[in-house]
Write a protein that holds these residues in place. Structure first.
Motif, mmCIF file in Angstrom:
data_model
loop_
_atom_site.group_PDB
_atom_site.id
_atom_site.type_symbol
_atom_site.label_atom_id
_atom_site.label_comp_id
_atom_site.label_asym_id
_atom_site.label_seq_id
_atom_site.Cartn_x
_atom_site.Cartn_y
_atom_site.Cartn_z
ATOM 1 N N ASP A 199 -7.417 2.777 -1.930
ATOM 2 C CA ASP A 199 -5.970 2.855 -1.753
ATOM 3 C C ASP A 199 -5.247 2.275 -2.958
ATOM 4 O O ASP A 199 -5.755 1.384 -3.635
ATOM 5 N N LYS A 234 0.867 -1.188 0.000
ATOM 6 C CA LYS A 234 0.000 0.000 0.000
ATOM 7 C C LYS A 234 0.901 1.233 0.000
ATOM 8 O O LYS A 234 1.792 1.369 0.846
ATOM 9 N N CYS A 271 -0.430 4.751 -1.107
ATOM 10 C CA CYS A 271 -1.113 6.018 -0.862
ATOM 11 C C CYS A 271 -2.600 5.845 -1.122
ATOM 12 O O CYS A 271 -3.004 4.926 -1.823
ATOM 13 N N PRO A 272 -3.411 6.748 -0.588
ATOM 14 C CA PRO A 272 -4.822 6.745 -0.973
ATOM 15 C C PRO A 272 -4.966 7.345 -2.373
ATOM 16 O O PRO A 272 -4.157 8.188 -2.783
#
Length: 106
Positions: free
Chosen positions: A96, A5, A7-8
């Motif tokens: 995400d 993951k 970043c959004p």
């Protein structure tokens, strides 16, 4: 394959790039035409940050000398760059952005 993951999706500009670090590598996460891409954040010609360049017509442009790279495969689309940059598999899930960290595609 391990996805990391990074970043959004909301951190990304509507049409532009955002720089992240993945396992010690600088990666440009790019949104263009509603799709998300990930490429090495270094121009193969001048080794400057691509995430600071413009995104248009499915490419990202190096701000220093104007080389453009195809977002899908990292291939240069004009000089002075002649070598491609690595790209990464991307997955968007629950708002995400995830990148396949160990799998760069030259």
């Amino acid at each position: 394959m391990d996805f990391v993951k990074v970043c959004p999706v909301t951190a990304l500009p509507a049409e532009g790039a955002f720089k992240v670090r993945v396992e010690g590598r600088a990666v440009a996460v790019v949104r263009s035409r509603g799709q998300v891409y990930a490429l090495d954040d270094r121009c193969s010609h001048a080794e400057v940050s691509l995430s600071e360049g413009e995104v248009y017509d499915g490419t990202i442009e190096c701000w220093l000398h104007g080389s453009c790279f195809d977002l899908r495969n990292g291939e240069p689309t004009n000089p002075p760059a002649t070598r491609p940059i690595d790209t990464y598999r991307v997955r968007v899930e629950d708002g995400d952005v995830y990148i396949a960290a160990g799998e760069a595609k030259p």
